[in-house]
Design an enzyme around this catalytic site. Structure first.
Site, PDB file in Angstrom:
ATOM      1  N   HIS A   1       0.972  -1.411   0.266  1.00  0.00           N
ATOM      2  CA  HIS A   1      -0.180   0.281   0.142  1.00  0.00           C
ATOM      3  C   HIS A   1       0.487   0.801  -0.060  1.00  0.00           C
ATOM      4  O   HIS A   1       0.786   1.959  -0.456  1.00  0.00           O
ATOM      5  CB  HIS A   1      -1.007  -0.147   1.292  1.00  0.00           C
ATOM      6  N   GLU A   2       2.059   1.199   0.582  1.00  0.00           N
ATOM      7  CA  GLU A   2       2.916   2.232   0.963  1.00  0.00           C
ATOM      8  C   GLU A   2       3.522   2.119   0.041  1.00  0.00           C
ATOM      9  O   GLU A   2       3.907   3.593  -0.778  1.00  0.00           O
ATOM     10  CB  GLU A   2       3.400   2.787   1.955  1.00  0.00           C
TER      11      GLU A   2
ATOM     12  N   HIS B   1       1.928   4.319  -2.974  1.00  0.00           N
ATOM     13  CA  HIS B   1       2.504   6.136  -2.758  1.00  0.00           C
ATOM     14  C   HIS B   1       3.244   6.299  -3.303  1.00  0.00           C
ATOM     15  O   HIS B   1       3.870   7.192  -4.040  1.00  0.00           O
ATOM     16  CB  HIS B   1       1.899   6.730  -1.512  1.00  0.00           C
TER      17      HIS B   1
ATOM     18  N   ASP C   1      -5.386   8.853   4.584  1.00  0.00           N
ATOM     19  CA  ASP C   1      -5.394   9.130   3.047  1.00  0.00           C
ATOM     20  C   ASP C   1      -6.574  10.113   2.211  1.00  0.00           C
ATOM     21  O   ASP C   1      -6.179  11.021   1.093  1.00  0.00           O
ATOM     22  CB  ASP C   1      -5.483   7.951   1.538  1.00  0.00           C
TER      23      ASP C   1
HETATM   24 ZN    ZN Z   1      -1.711   5.303   2.669  1.00  0.00          ZN
END
Ligand code: ZN
Length: 352
Positions: free
Chosen positions: A49-50, A53, A155
């Site tokens: 997930h990170e 980004h 987020d």
């Molecule tokens: Zn996030």
């Protein structure tokens, strides 16, 4: 005290595990091997997930300083918040999108197993694997959904700010987004008192996050407006290349500089840092000349933001940045030190 520990790095970005994650792993390990496995997998998916980004950040040439993994998600510390809303919302949305995609994929996989392997259900191994896949699918969907809550540091808070920033000033957008986040945090905590204690903790977490985000964004955006020339010292104390180190140290102490500024016939030569001088034994400093030590060629323009100078100080581990004009880059017109940065900070706080 350090609360997170480096466990490795991906694409040159250090990945740290927060202590709460480690504690959770230890606690769960005592109770159930299955939950332990589940949390280890969750850790893997939070990392993905990170990294999604980070991938978008990389695409826009924004540097990611580090990634810290928490059980409820991660935080990517980026060098600077993009003030272009288009970049911010894309960066923020990438994480939840990827989590949703993984969640849906795992759900589909879970549905496919009995179709593809009709007799496999009888095997205990397959049954466990299916439960794990199903639980991970749900966890990924929760991870995606939870991060879409429109409150900092989630987020969703960043997406909301970016949408607001299309219509108004970035600092105002931050204020409104943080306000909404705080209200959500309070509501969540209140609901939690009746329904679920976790909600109380998350609510408080969101409230603190929103407060911190507003403070830091507003100060850094106002600080970005403070120019180097507004806070520089225009009195410059420099030494010649042939000056001895002990004489140079005297000049430094008198001028209260941390590093030595070297000029030759009024032309800027470079900076000799305190650390370099300290490497030389005191008895040798009487003979050695500053030009015999390594020099750093560092300067900022007087019309640049003080944040630029501050970044240089952090990166180069110095406390003295010479200021020059764009037309005459060889002539030092002033210096900025960490005191100037502190002054700019106070000025920014007063301006907001
Ligand atoms: Zn996030």
């Amino acid at each position: 005290m350090k609360y997170s520990f480096k466990i490795g790095s991906v694409w040159g970005i250090p990945v740290e595990l927060h202590i709460t994650f480690i504690l959770l792993l230890i606690i769960v390990a005592f109770f159930s091997a299955y939950y332990f496995l589940l949390i280890v997998c969750l850790f893997f998916f939070v990392t993905i997930h990170e990294l999604s980004h980070s991938t978008v950040a990389k695409h826009y040439n924004i540097k990611v300083r580090k990634i810290v993994l928490y059980p409820i998600g991660g935080v990517s510390e980026i060098e600077e918040i993009p003030e272009k809303p288009g970049i911010e919302w894309r960066m923020a949305a990438a994480g939840p999108l990827v989590s949703f995609a993984i969640g849906l994929f795992l759900l589909a996989l879970d549905q496919l197993i009995p179709i593809k392997l009709p007799f496999a259900e009888a095997l205990p191994f397959v049954a466990t694997a299916r439960t794990l896949i199903y639980d991970l699918a749900i966890l990924n969907l929760i991870l995606g959904g939870f991060n879409l809550i429109p409150a900092f540091p989630m987020d969703g808070g960043r997406i909301l700010r970016a949408l607001l920033a299309e219509k108004m000033k970035f600092s105002d957008a931050t204020k409104y987004a943080a306000f909404i986040g705080k209200i959500l945090g309070i509501l969540m905590a209140l609901f939690g008192i009746w329904y679920n204690l976790w909600l109380v903790i998350i609510g408080i977490f969101i409230y603190i996050g929103a407060t911190e985000e507003t403070e830091s964004t507003i100060i850094s955006t106002t600080m970005a407006r403070v120019r180097v020339k507004d806070v520089m010292y225009s009195e410059v104390a420099s030494v010649k290349p042939e000056t001895t180190l002990s004489e140079a140290l005297e000049v430094m102490f008198k001028a209260r500089y941390h590093d030595v500024l070297v000029e030759k016939d009024g032309v800027f030569q470079g900076i000799v840092t305190w650390n370099e001088i300290m490497k030389i034994k005191p008895e040798q400093r009487i003979q050695l000349r500053v030009e015999q030590l390594p020099m750093k060629q560092i300067s900022v323009f007087s019309d640049e933001s003080i944040l630029e100078a501050y970044k240089i100080m952090l990166r180069e581990k110095i406390d003295l940045v010479p200021v020059v004009e764009r037309e005459t880059p060889g002539k030092v017109v002033g210096v900025v030190t960490s005191e100037s940065v502190a002054y700019a900070y106070e000025k920014a706080k007063a301006l907001r």
